[in-house]
Design a protein around this motif. Structure first.
Motif, PDB file in Angstrom:
ATOM      1  N   ALA A  77     -35.761 -58.863 -43.468  1.00 15.44           N
ATOM      2  CA  ALA A  77     -35.286 -57.549 -43.904  1.00 15.44           C
ATOM      3  C   ALA A  77     -33.760 -57.520 -43.838  1.00 15.44           C
ATOM      4  O   ALA A  77     -33.107 -56.749 -44.542  1.00 15.44           O
ATOM      5  N   ASP A  78     -33.173 -58.364 -42.984  1.00 16.14           N
ATOM      6  CA  ASP A  78     -31.714 -58.509 -42.934  1.00 16.14           C
ATOM      7  C   ASP A  78     -31.368 -59.989 -42.743  1.00 16.14           C
ATOM      8  O   ASP A  78     -30.732 -60.375 -41.769  1.00 16.14           O
ATOM      9  N   GLY A  79     -31.834 -60.795 -43.669  1.00 15.96           N
ATOM     10  CA  GLY A  79     -31.466 -62.207 -43.704  1.00 15.96           C
ATOM     11  C   GLY A  79     -31.728 -62.973 -42.410  1.00 15.96           C
ATOM     12  O   GLY A  79     -31.032 -63.947 -42.125  1.00 15.96           O
ATOM     13  N   GLY A  80     -32.693 -62.541 -41.602  1.00 17.00           N
ATOM     14  CA  GLY A  80     -33.015 -63.257 -40.368  1.00 17.00           C
ATOM     15  C   GLY A  80     -32.442 -62.581 -39.131  1.00 17.00           C
ATOM     16  O   GLY A  80     -32.775 -62.951 -38.003  1.00 17.00           O
ATOM     17  N   TYR A  81     -31.550 -61.600 -39.326  1.00 17.15           N
ATOM     18  CA  TYR A  81     -31.011 -60.836 -38.192  1.00 17.15           C
ATOM     19  C   TYR A  81     -32.005 -59.741 -37.767  1.00 17.15           C
ATOM     20  O   TYR A  81     -31.656 -58.795 -37.078  1.00 17.15           O
ATOM     21  N   ASP A  82     -33.221 -59.889 -38.216  1.00 20.64           N
ATOM     22  CA  ASP A  82     -34.340 -59.059 -37.778  1.00 20.64           C
ATOM     23  C   ASP A  82     -35.357 -60.053 -37.220  1.00 20.64           C
ATOM     24  O   ASP A  82     -36.097 -60.679 -37.975  1.00 20.64           O
ATOM     25  N   ASN A 120     -28.946 -56.996 -29.932  1.00 18.18           N
ATOM     26  CA  ASN A 120     -28.846 -55.540 -30.063  1.00 18.18           C
ATOM     27  C   ASN A 120     -30.157 -54.919 -30.530  1.00 18.18           C
ATOM     28  O   ASN A 120     -30.522 -53.821 -30.133  1.00 18.18           O
ATOM     29  N   HIS A 121     -30.858 -55.667 -31.375  1.00 14.16           N
ATOM     30  CA  HIS A 121     -32.083 -55.137 -31.971  1.00 14.16           C
ATOM     31  C   HIS A 121     -33.043 -56.278 -32.230  1.00 14.16           C
ATOM     32  O   HIS A 121     -32.622 -57.413 -32.416  1.00 14.16           O
ATOM     33  N   SER A 122     -34.335 -55.976 -32.256  1.00 15.09           N
ATOM     34  CA  SER A 122     -35.312 -56.975 -32.700  1.00 15.09           C
ATOM     35  C   SER A 122     -35.716 -56.572 -34.111  1.00 15.09           C
ATOM     36  O   SER A 122     -35.077 -55.723 -34.736  1.00 15.09           O
ATOM     37  N   VAL A 165     -25.376 -48.466 -40.160  1.00 17.61           N
ATOM     38  CA  VAL A 165     -24.342 -49.317 -40.760  1.00 17.61           C
ATOM     39  C   VAL A 165     -24.681 -49.663 -42.203  1.00 17.61           C
ATOM     40  O   VAL A 165     -23.798 -49.768 -43.055  1.00 17.61           O
ATOM     41  N   PHE A 166     -25.963 -49.808 -42.503  1.00 18.06           N
ATOM     42  CA  PHE A 166     -26.355 -50.158 -43.866  1.00 18.06           C
ATOM     43  C   PHE A 166     -26.589 -48.926 -44.745  1.00 18.06           C
ATOM     44  O   PHE A 166     -27.110 -49.049 -45.851  1.00 18.06           O
ATOM     45  N   GLY A 167     -26.231 -47.742 -44.241  1.00 16.05           N
ATOM     46  CA  GLY A 167     -26.433 -46.521 -45.015  1.00 16.05           C
ATOM     47  C   GLY A 167     -27.750 -45.849 -44.636  1.00 16.05           C
ATOM     48  O   GLY A 167     -28.670 -46.494 -44.138  1.00 16.05           O
ATOM     49  N   PHE A 222     -23.674 -70.188 -27.882  1.00 17.06           N
ATOM     50  CA  PHE A 222     -24.333 -69.075 -28.564  1.00 17.06           C
ATOM     51  C   PHE A 222     -23.302 -68.208 -29.273  1.00 17.06           C
ATOM     52  O   PHE A 222     -22.213 -67.983 -28.759  1.00 17.06           O
ATOM     53  N   ARG A 223     -23.698 -67.731 -30.436  1.00 17.84           N
ATOM     54  CA  ARG A 223     -22.890 -66.722 -31.134  1.00 17.84           C
ATOM     55  C   ARG A 223     -23.640 -65.409 -30.939  1.00 17.84           C
ATOM     56  O   ARG A 223     -24.840 -65.322 -31.209  1.00 17.84           O
ATOM     57  N   ILE A 224     -22.964 -64.416 -30.379  1.00 18.02           N
ATOM     58  CA  ILE A 224     -23.656 -63.191 -29.982  1.00 18.02           C
ATOM     59  C   ILE A 224     -23.446 -62.114 -31.041  1.00 18.02           C
ATOM     60  O   ILE A 224     -22.338 -61.593 -31.212  1.00 18.02           O
ATOM     61  N   ASP A 225     -24.532 -61.795 -31.719  1.00 13.15           N
ATOM     62  CA  ASP A 225     -24.503 -60.817 -32.806  1.00 13.15           C
ATOM     63  C   ASP A 225     -24.273 -59.410 -32.246  1.00 13.15           C
ATOM     64  O   ASP A 225     -24.883 -59.028 -31.252  1.00 13.15           O
ATOM     65  N   VAL A 226     -23.400 -58.655 -32.904  1.00 13.20           N
ATOM     66  CA  VAL A 226     -23.132 -57.256 -32.521  1.00 13.20           C
ATOM     67  C   VAL A 226     -22.963 -57.136 -31.005  1.00 13.20           C
ATOM     68  O   VAL A 226     -23.560 -56.263 -30.357  1.00 13.20           O
ATOM     69  N   ALA A 227     -22.124 -57.985 -30.440  1.00 11.18           N
ATOM     70  CA  ALA A 227     -21.981 -58.043 -28.979  1.00 11.18           C
ATOM     71  C   ALA A 227     -21.482 -56.721 -28.388  1.00 11.18           C
ATOM     72  O   ALA A 227     -21.663 -56.465 -27.201  1.00 11.18           O
ATOM     73  N   ALA A 289     -18.343 -63.940 -29.059  1.00 10.18           N
ATOM     74  CA  ALA A 289     -18.795 -62.580 -29.347  1.00 10.18           C
ATOM     75  C   ALA A 289     -18.427 -62.174 -30.764  1.00 10.18           C
ATOM     76  O   ALA A 289     -17.281 -62.344 -31.180  1.00 10.18           O
ATOM     77  N   GLU A 290     -19.417 -61.618 -31.473  1.00  5.68           N
ATOM     78  CA  GLU A 290     -19.080 -60.908 -32.699  1.00  5.68           C
ATOM     79  C   GLU A 290     -18.899 -59.453 -32.285  1.00  5.68           C
ATOM     80  O   GLU A 290     -19.863 -58.750 -31.998  1.00  5.68           O
ATOM     81  N   ALA A 291     -17.662 -59.034 -32.141  1.00  5.48           N
ATOM     82  CA  ALA A 291     -17.398 -57.683 -31.626  1.00  5.48           C
ATOM     83  C   ALA A 291     -16.294 -57.056 -32.465  1.00  5.48           C
ATOM     84  O   ALA A 291     -15.138 -57.460 -32.374  1.00  5.48           O
ATOM     85  N   ASN A 349     -17.505 -65.905 -43.881  1.00  4.22           N
ATOM     86  CA  ASN A 349     -18.795 -66.041 -43.210  1.00  4.22           C
ATOM     87  C   ASN A 349     -19.846 -65.409 -44.112  1.00  4.22           C
ATOM     88  O   ASN A 349     -19.538 -65.045 -45.263  1.00  4.22           O
ATOM     89  N   HIS A 350     -21.051 -65.266 -43.601  1.00  3.64           N
ATOM     90  CA  HIS A 350     -22.155 -64.802 -44.434  1.00  3.64           C
ATOM     91  C   HIS A 350     -22.109 -63.298 -44.696  1.00  3.64           C
ATOM     92  O   HIS A 350     -23.017 -62.761 -45.331  1.00  3.64           O
ATOM     93  N   ASP A 351     -21.103 -62.610 -44.186  1.00  9.66           N
ATOM     94  CA  ASP A 351     -21.024 -61.151 -44.348  1.00  9.66           C
ATOM     95  C   ASP A 351     -19.922 -60.698 -45.300  1.00  9.66           C
ATOM     96  O   ASP A 351     -19.844 -59.504 -45.609  1.00  9.66           O
ATOM     97  N   VAL A 352     -19.054 -61.614 -45.701  1.00  9.78           N
ATOM     98  CA  VAL A 352     -17.902 -61.177 -46.511  1.00  9.78           C
ATOM     99  C   VAL A 352     -17.778 -62.021 -47.775  1.00  9.78           C
ATOM    100  O   VAL A 352     -18.312 -63.133 -47.846  1.00  9.78           O
ATOM    101  N   GLY A 441     -23.599 -55.547 -51.711  1.00  7.46           N
ATOM    102  CA  GLY A 441     -24.234 -56.339 -50.663  1.00  7.46           C
ATOM    103  C   GLY A 441     -23.626 -57.724 -50.524  1.00  7.46           C
ATOM    104  O   GLY A 441     -22.665 -58.069 -51.211  1.00  7.46           O
ATOM    105  N   ARG A 442     -24.253 -58.525 -49.640  1.00  6.03           N
ATOM    106  CA  ARG A 442     -23.644 -59.783 -49.213  1.00  6.03           C
ATOM    107  C   ARG A 442     -24.345 -61.024 -49.759  1.00  6.03           C
ATOM    108  O   ARG A 442     -24.078 -62.131 -49.306  1.00  6.03           O
ATOM    109  N   ASP A 443     -25.212 -60.832 -50.753  1.00  4.81           N
ATOM    110  CA  ASP A 443     -25.956 -61.996 -51.249  1.00  4.81           C
ATOM    111  C   ASP A 443     -25.058 -63.007 -51.956  1.00  4.81           C
ATOM    112  O   ASP A 443     -25.367 -64.197 -51.995  1.00  4.81           O
TER     113      ASP A 443
HETATM  114  C1  NOJ Z   1     -23.831 -59.037 -37.894  1.00  9.09           C
HETATM  115  C2  NOJ Z   1     -24.375 -60.136 -38.753  1.00  9.09           C
HETATM  116  O1  NOJ Z   1     -23.349 -61.053 -39.019  1.00  9.09           O
HETATM  117  C3  NOJ Z   1     -24.914 -59.479 -40.002  1.00  9.09           C
HETATM  118  O2  NOJ Z   1     -25.276 -60.413 -40.981  1.00  9.09           O
HETATM  119  C4  NOJ Z   1     -26.076 -58.595 -39.627  1.00  9.09           C
HETATM  120  O3  NOJ Z   1     -26.495 -57.888 -40.768  1.00  9.09           O
HETATM  121  C5  NOJ Z   1     -25.690 -57.601 -38.536  1.00  9.09           C
HETATM  122  N1  NOJ Z   1     -24.926 -58.188 -37.496  1.00  9.09           N
HETATM  123  C6  NOJ Z   1     -26.915 -56.993 -37.910  1.00  9.09           C
HETATM  124  O4  NOJ Z   1     -27.587 -57.943 -37.115  1.00  9.09           O
END
Ligand code: NOJ
Length: 567
Positions: A77-82, A120-122, A165-167, A222-227, A289-291, A349-352, A441-443
């Motif tokens: 649902a979010d490229g594996g971040y779910d 942050n979330h599962s 964040v995604f609207g 480890f890279r920590i998502d939404v740290a 940290a991704e912060a 990165n995969h978000d920009v 979006g980021r595709d």
């Molecule tokens: C940051 C990730 O880099 C991004 O791809 C993801 O959508 C959000 N965190 C939510 O996990």
């Protein structure tokens, strides 16, 4: 300027590097977005066996580590971040045995592995979330997430008017086991990504188990998502979205830790506990940290008693301009020195939007981010592709010469552009679906890589690609650039090899360039780096030319070019 211990001496072997507890400080880290990297079983989705098969490519490229974006079971649902299960591999992309083989192959090649952790979330398919739904209000199962009663006479209004964040709303209402509409749960991102309650001890214990699980399997960091999101304060009267927005603008971000869900001080208790676990390994496991927090607060995440390093996105946000780059580099090094970490430098990165494309787009303002080109791919006709690539190469040689670690995103070594004009029907990113007509979006930066110039999916795999690749990908393929003098791929290979030889102390010294649009600095050992951000050529400073991002003309340094010299 920051000064720390001498690191990465030129004669360090790959065996020494693997055992060095400081390996991360000046590492070149290559991000793999697994589902778009290489597809070994031909089902259209990149997989772990595909990565293993490309280890020789990574070794030849010369990277020190791979950062692997989420590879866990997920409905995407979010490229594996779910994430459905934090201690397994998505069957669509492999098995735990494939994972072990991949780690062994990377380590054999002297390459470390950084795994992405999403605390942050599962996903809403995670066993705990499913249990929370069936167990009902007030249950211990529900306490692992953030459930609240709604406002209004029948609880029909969300607890707050916050926007995800995604609207769309940040709360989602559930149907209770008795079939009635019931409580609401918080999701900072998509509704498929319910936020954990980090006040719950079971959540904390479970992540410690996960970090141990992967560390024991050979993960090096480890890279920590939404740290900055984990801890929340949802007690008492909660501010409205407008109140939060107003404060944000007035104070340039929340600098006192008082935001209800971003960057709260208590989050560092979690990382202090993680640090103890990381340090129980030899060499200690690393974390970055991704912060997205106010610059003054980033050092807390990067502190050695915390995660140890934090992404600095300022270079990614800077315009291609000498003064901006100098300011960002100076600030980043100062901040790193304050925290005791090394700095990180990122362009893509995969978000920009990929930086080759960003630098070829006209700079316009975006209502939310202030940087339109950051999130908008642009149709190919809008992009000055040649200028974008030229600047991207110059920027990369600037980045790779800075003290600290460089995070590279798969495909940037090919000078790959964003696929800005994907058909809407192919898009997968929730930020596209939740912001109709506003965000694309980021595709566009996640389209599977072109390995060859012909063939099904340009060598990505035999079964097509899960996002359509444009015809122009042929010109950027690995095959078309391999052994081609002057190609972007060969420039990256040469730069990463030289960087290993040249990099010593985390220190630089700015030199007087004599031109407003030219930056020049020197690293210990006589490594001089000159970038001409302007359009006009300038005189090439004296020294032995080691590498240049564009062809040099006699004794001049052309516009949008970086040169590495030895004095
Ligand atoms: C940051 C990730 O880099 C991004 O791809 C993801 O959508 C959000 N965190 C939510 O996990």
């Amino acid at each position: 300027m920051s000064v720390t211990s001498p690191l990465r001496p030129a004669d360090q072997t790959s065996v020494d590097r693997m055992a060095d507890p400081n390996w991360w400080r000046q590492a070149a880290v290559y991000q793999i977005y697994p589902r778009s990297f290489a597809d070994a079983n031909g089902d259209g989705i990149g997989d772990l066996q595909g990565i293993t098969a490309k280890v020789p490519y990574l070794r030849e490229l010369g990277v020190d580590a791979v950062w692997l974006s989420p590879f866990y079971p997920s409905a995407l649902a979010d490229g594996g971040y779910d994430v459905d299960d934090y201690r397994d591999v998505d069957p669509k992309i492999g098995t735990l045995e494939d994972f072990d083989r991949m780690v062994a192959a990377l380590h054999e090649a002297g390459i470390k592995l950084i795994a992405d952790i999403v605390p942050n979330h599962s996903s809403n398919r995670h066993a705990w979330f499913q249990e929370a739904l069936t167990a009902g209000p007030g249950s211990p199962e529900r306490d692992r997430y953030i459930f609240r009663d709604g406002r209004g006479e029948h609880g029909e209004l969300p607890p707050t008017d916050w926007e995800s964040v995604f609207g769309g709303p940040m709360w989602h209402r559930v149907t209770e086991p008795d079939g009635q509409p019931g409580q609401w749960y918080l999701h900072i991102f998509a509704p498929e990504q319910p936020d954990f309650n980090w006040q719950n001890r079971q959540v904390r214990e479970d992540f410690l188990t996960t970090l141990r699980f992967w560390s024991d399997r050979g993960v090096d960091g480890f890279r920590i998502d939404v740290a900055h999101g984990l801890t929340k304060n949802l007690e008492g009267a909660l501010p409205t979205k407008a109140e939060l927005d107003a404060r944000k603008h007035a104070t340039d971000g929340f600098v006192d830790g008082s935001h209800p869900y971003w960057d709260r001080d208590e989050v560092h208790e979690i990382y202090a506990e993680w640090r103890k676990l990381f340090d129980s390994y030899d060499p200690p496991r690393t974390a970055v940290a991704e912060a997205w927090v106010h610059a003054d607060r980033l050092a807390r995440y990067a502190h050695p008693e915390g995660l140890g390093q934090a992404f600095n996105f300022d270079l990614l946000l800077a315009d291609f301009d000498a003064a901006s780059f100098r300011e960002v580099a100076t600030k980043g090094l100062d901040e790193a020195a304050r925290s005791g970490a090394s700095s990180t430098w990122v362009f893509s990165n995969h978000d920009v939007v990929r930086h080759a494309t960003r630098y070829g787009l006209p700079v316009t303002e975006h209502p939310h981010t202030g940087k339109d080109w950051l999130l908008r791919g642009g149709a190919r006709s809008e992009v000055d592709t040649e200028l974008g690539e030229r600047r991207a190469r110059a920027a990369t040689l600037f980045q790779l010469a800075l003290p600290g670690s460089a995070y590279l995103y798969q495909g940037e070594e090919l000078g790959l552009h964003e696929v800005g004009d994907l058909p809407d029907s192919a898009r997968q990113d929730p930020s596209f679906y939740r912001n109709p007509g506003k965000e694309i979006g980021r595709d566009g930066c996640r389209v599977p890589l072109p390995w060859s110039s012909q063939g099904p999916s340009f060598g990505f795999g035999d079964g097509g690609a899960h996002l359509p690749q444009p015809a122009w990908f042929a010109d950027y393929s690995v095959q078309s650039q391999d052994s081609t003098a002057g190609s972007t791929l060969e420039m990256y290979r040469a730069a990463l090899k030289l960087r290993r030889e040249l990099q010593t102390e985390e220190r630089l010294h700015w030199l007087v360039s004599g031109h407003e649009q030219v930056l020049s600095f020197e690293r210990p050992g006589g490594w001089v780096v000159v970038t001409n951000f302007g359009n006009e050529p300038v005189d090439l400073p004296a020294g032995e030319v080691l590498l240049a991002s564009s062809e040099l003309n006699e004794a001049t340094l052309p516009g949008a070019t970086t040169v590495w010299l030895r004095h």
